[in-house]
Design an enzyme around this catalytic site. Sequence first.
Site, PDB file in Angstrom:
ATOM      1  N   SER A  11      -5.056  36.865  87.754  1.00 39.37           N
ATOM      2  CA  SER A  11      -6.324  37.692  87.582  1.00 39.37           C
ATOM      3  C   SER A  11      -6.974  38.162  88.927  1.00 39.37           C
ATOM      4  O   SER A  11      -7.340  37.538  90.076  1.00 39.37           O
ATOM      5  CB  SER A  11      -7.610  37.007  86.997  1.00 39.37           C
ATOM      6  OG  SER A  11      -8.491  37.739  86.719  1.00 39.37           O
ATOM      7  N   HIS A  36      -3.404  40.112  85.443  1.00 36.81           N
ATOM      8  CA  HIS A  36      -4.454  40.221  84.571  1.00 36.81           C
ATOM      9  C   HIS A  36      -5.581  40.910  85.057  1.00 36.81           C
ATOM     10  O   HIS A  36      -5.985  40.794  86.082  1.00 36.81           O
ATOM     11  CB  HIS A  36      -4.909  38.730  84.138  1.00 36.81           C
ATOM     12  CG  HIS A  36      -5.883  38.566  83.330  1.00 36.81           C
ATOM     13  ND1 HIS A  36      -5.803  38.443  81.882  1.00 36.81           N
ATOM     14  CD2 HIS A  36      -7.126  38.301  83.271  1.00 36.81           C
ATOM     15  CE1 HIS A  36      -6.912  38.402  81.230  1.00 36.81           C
ATOM     16  NE2 HIS A  36      -7.830  38.283  82.189  1.00 36.81           N
ATOM     17  N   ASP A  38      -9.402  42.134  84.513  1.00 38.29           N
ATOM     18  CA  ASP A  38     -10.721  41.981  83.993  1.00 38.29           C
ATOM     19  C   ASP A  38     -11.538  43.101  83.903  1.00 38.29           C
ATOM     20  O   ASP A  38     -12.049  43.426  84.926  1.00 38.29           O
ATOM     21  CB  ASP A  38     -11.394  40.799  84.559  1.00 38.29           C
ATOM     22  CG  ASP A  38     -10.787  39.375  84.199  1.00 38.29           C
ATOM     23  OD1 ASP A  38     -10.611  39.264  82.802  1.00 38.29           O
ATOM     24  OD2 ASP A  38     -10.229  38.766  84.890  1.00 38.29           O
ATOM     25  N   MET A  40     -15.059  44.733  82.888  1.00 40.77           N
ATOM     26  CA  MET A  40     -16.369  44.118  82.394  1.00 40.77           C
ATOM     27  C   MET A  40     -17.405  45.324  82.401  1.00 40.77           C
ATOM     28  O   MET A  40     -17.299  46.169  83.510  1.00 40.77           O
ATOM     29  CB  MET A  40     -16.911  42.950  83.260  1.00 40.77           C
ATOM     30  CG  MET A  40     -16.059  41.901  83.505  1.00 40.77           C
ATOM     31  SD  MET A  40     -16.801  40.489  84.536  1.00 40.77           S
ATOM     32  CE  MET A  40     -15.327  39.543  84.636  1.00 40.77           C
ATOM     33  N   HIS A  69      -7.814  42.828  79.956  1.00 37.08           N
ATOM     34  CA  HIS A  69      -8.730  41.931  79.148  1.00 37.08           C
ATOM     35  C   HIS A  69     -10.055  42.592  79.278  1.00 37.08           C
ATOM     36  O   HIS A  69     -10.866  42.815  80.265  1.00 37.08           O
ATOM     37  CB  HIS A  69      -9.111  40.660  79.902  1.00 37.08           C
ATOM     38  CG  HIS A  69      -9.887  39.757  79.401  1.00 37.08           C
ATOM     39  ND1 HIS A  69     -10.361  38.448  79.873  1.00 37.08           N
ATOM     40  CD2 HIS A  69     -10.743  39.691  78.132  1.00 37.08           C
ATOM     41  CE1 HIS A  69     -11.216  37.809  79.170  1.00 37.08           C
ATOM     42  NE2 HIS A  69     -11.392  38.571  78.198  1.00 37.08           N
ATOM     43  N   MET A  71     -13.663  43.076  78.362  1.00 37.33           N
ATOM     44  CA  MET A  71     -15.062  42.386  78.028  1.00 37.33           C
ATOM     45  C   MET A  71     -15.998  43.549  78.002  1.00 37.33           C
ATOM     46  O   MET A  71     -16.976  43.723  78.761  1.00 37.33           O
ATOM     47  CB  MET A  71     -15.295  41.577  79.275  1.00 37.33           C
ATOM     48  CG  MET A  71     -14.286  40.358  79.155  1.00 37.33           C
ATOM     49  SD  MET A  71     -14.508  39.237  80.641  1.00 37.33           S
ATOM     50  CE  MET A  71     -12.957  40.115  81.603  1.00 37.33           C
ATOM     51  N   MET A 140     -10.641  31.690  75.418  1.00 33.95           N
ATOM     52  CA  MET A 140     -11.401  31.760  76.906  1.00 33.95           C
ATOM     53  C   MET A 140     -12.057  30.289  76.965  1.00 33.95           C
ATOM     54  O   MET A 140     -12.602  29.846  76.199  1.00 33.95           O
ATOM     55  CB  MET A 140     -12.918  32.744  76.654  1.00 33.95           C
ATOM     56  CG  MET A 140     -12.439  34.134  76.622  1.00 33.95           C
ATOM     57  SD  MET A 140     -11.838  34.830  78.197  1.00 33.95           S
ATOM     58  CE  MET A 140     -12.548  34.341  79.630  1.00 33.95           C
ATOM     59  N   GLY A 145     -17.126  36.512  82.277  1.00 36.17           N
ATOM     60  CA  GLY A 145     -18.081  37.181  83.123  1.00 36.17           C
ATOM     61  C   GLY A 145     -17.749  36.913  84.754  1.00 36.17           C
ATOM     62  O   GLY A 145     -17.911  37.946  85.530  1.00 36.17           O
ATOM     63  N   PHE A 146     -17.252  35.810  85.015  1.00 31.22           N
ATOM     64  CA  PHE A 146     -17.224  35.465  86.463  1.00 31.22           C
ATOM     65  C   PHE A 146     -16.052  34.522  86.574  1.00 31.22           C
ATOM     66  O   PHE A 146     -15.469  33.825  85.750  1.00 31.22           O
ATOM     67  CB  PHE A 146     -18.242  34.604  86.992  1.00 31.22           C
ATOM     68  CG  PHE A 146     -19.609  35.503  86.824  1.00 31.22           C
ATOM     69  CD1 PHE A 146     -19.893  36.544  87.573  1.00 31.22           C
ATOM     70  CD2 PHE A 146     -20.438  35.258  85.716  1.00 31.22           C
ATOM     71  CE1 PHE A 146     -21.216  37.147  87.531  1.00 31.22           C
ATOM     72  CE2 PHE A 146     -21.548  36.171  85.452  1.00 31.22           C
ATOM     73  CZ  PHE A 146     -21.887  36.970  86.355  1.00 31.22           C
ATOM     74  N   GLY A 147     -15.334  34.652  87.911  1.00 32.48           N
ATOM     75  CA  GLY A 147     -14.211  33.752  88.062  1.00 32.48           C
ATOM     76  C   GLY A 147     -14.554  32.509  88.645  1.00 32.48           C
ATOM     77  O   GLY A 147     -16.007  32.409  88.915  1.00 32.48           O
ATOM     78  N   GLY A 148     -13.942  31.642  89.024  1.00 30.93           N
ATOM     79  CA  GLY A 148     -14.352  30.573  89.751  1.00 30.93           C
ATOM     80  C   GLY A 148     -15.109  29.267  88.914  1.00 30.93           C
ATOM     81  O   GLY A 148     -15.696  28.616  89.496  1.00 30.93           O
ATOM     82  N   ASP A 178      -7.775  31.655  79.286  1.00 30.36           N
ATOM     83  CA  ASP A 178      -8.307  32.336  80.633  1.00 30.36           C
ATOM     84  C   ASP A 178      -9.590  31.687  81.190  1.00 30.36           C
ATOM     85  O   ASP A 178     -10.584  31.530  80.353  1.00 30.36           O
ATOM     86  CB  ASP A 178      -8.683  33.837  80.061  1.00 30.36           C
ATOM     87  CG  ASP A 178      -9.103  34.466  81.255  1.00 30.36           C
ATOM     88  OD1 ASP A 178      -9.056  34.147  82.233  1.00 30.36           O
ATOM     89  OD2 ASP A 178      -9.389  35.754  80.863  1.00 30.36           O
ATOM     90  N   GLY A 179      -9.742  31.096  82.266  1.00 31.85           N
ATOM     91  CA  GLY A 179     -10.905  30.787  82.654  1.00 31.85           C
ATOM     92  C   GLY A 179     -10.376  29.420  83.228  1.00 31.85           C
ATOM     93  O   GLY A 179     -10.314  28.420  82.329  1.00 31.85           O
ATOM     94  N   GLY A 180     -10.881  29.137  84.631  1.00 32.18           N
ATOM     95  CA  GLY A 180     -10.845  27.721  84.888  1.00 32.18           C
ATOM     96  C   GLY A 180      -9.363  26.813  85.114  1.00 32.18           C
ATOM     97  O   GLY A 180      -9.390  25.722  85.324  1.00 32.18           O
ATOM     98  N   GLY A 200      -7.089  32.843  88.347  1.00 28.60           N
ATOM     99  CA  GLY A 200      -7.838  33.911  89.408  1.00 28.60           C
ATOM    100  C   GLY A 200      -7.927  33.088  90.593  1.00 28.60           C
ATOM    101  O   GLY A 200      -7.051  33.291  91.499  1.00 28.60           O
TER     102      GLY A 200
HETATM  103  C1  DX5 Z   1     -13.403  35.461  83.559  1.00 28.40           C
HETATM  104  C2  DX5 Z   1     -12.317  36.466  83.453  1.00 28.40           C
HETATM  105  C3  DX5 Z   1     -11.067  35.533  84.049  1.00 28.40           C
HETATM  106  C4  DX5 Z   1     -11.238  35.158  85.741  1.00 28.40           C
HETATM  107  C5  DX5 Z   1     -10.501  33.776  85.546  1.00 28.40           C
HETATM  108  O1  DX5 Z   1     -14.394  36.174  82.642  1.00 28.40           O
HETATM  109  O2  DX5 Z   1     -11.702  36.680  82.120  1.00 28.40           O
HETATM  110  O3  DX5 Z   1      -9.920  36.326  83.649  1.00 28.40           O
HETATM  111  O4  DX5 Z   1     -10.621  36.187  86.419  1.00 28.40           O
HETATM  112  O5  DX5 Z   1     -10.848  33.454  86.761  1.00 28.40           O
HETATM  113  P1  DX5 Z   1     -10.598  31.844  87.232  1.00 28.40           P
HETATM  114  O6  DX5 Z   1      -9.257  31.464  87.188  1.00 28.40           O
HETATM  115  O7  DX5 Z   1     -11.085  31.697  88.749  1.00 28.40           O
HETATM  116  O8  DX5 Z   1     -11.552  31.006  86.281  1.00 28.40           O
HETATM  117 ZN    ZN Z   2      -9.911  37.710  81.920  1.00 25.99          ZN
END
Ligand code: DX5
Ligand code: ZN
Length: 218
Positions: A11, A36, A38, A40, A69, A71, A140, A145-148, A178-180, A200
Amino acid sequence: MKERSVVISPSILAADFSDIQSALDLISSLGLDYVHLDVMDGNFVPNLTFGFKFIKDMRKHSDLVFDAHLMIENPERYIKEFAAAGCDIITVHKEAARHLNRVINMIREEGKEAGVAINPATSVLEIENVLSIVDYVMVMSVNPGFGGQSFIAESLKKIKALNEIRKREGYEFRIMVDGGVNASNHHAIVEAGADILVIGEAFFKSEDPEKFIEEIES
Ligand code: DX5
Ligand code: ZN
């Protein structure tokens, strides 16, 4: 495309947007096939990223599979634009689409692969009626909304449930998570039935992305 046990879709949310070419080149240089994207809207999720113009511009410089993706609320408003921009996969949120069946059909009519995403609080049962017409189901594993953010462990049950429904009904959708996702939890996620891992921060912030990918794929 190279035969792989699990597909990794990095991502770019975790990359430097001012030097996106380097991010795309890094992904390609490691032999990965997907990226990927994202999108938003600051409404469905409390963050803003980029739209189809950015994707269209990236398309000129990359042959990767563009895994978008969305959102965004009411994604049906922009399916044509995201398809024309060069997305290969367009995933919409169940929670954001009032007429989910219609929007999935719109994506397919554009000749693109269609995905449906569900938030952590949404049950697999709520998308049961579209499982026969989607190419991907995106679980999900964080609130979008956010990475990390940290992986929500409950997601494993949903991946398993989807895998069971898929086997039982003979459906062909692939399961994306997707996520974490990181080097410590990817094994359990794949074992639960995931086919595609969106990664990500664990990828872009890794000291050695090549080693990281080898570790995930081994
Ligand atoms: C979150 C995104 C993810 C995000 C994942 O809303 O949809 O795609 O980039 O990032 P990580 O892998 O850092 O959780
Ligand atoms: Zn995503």
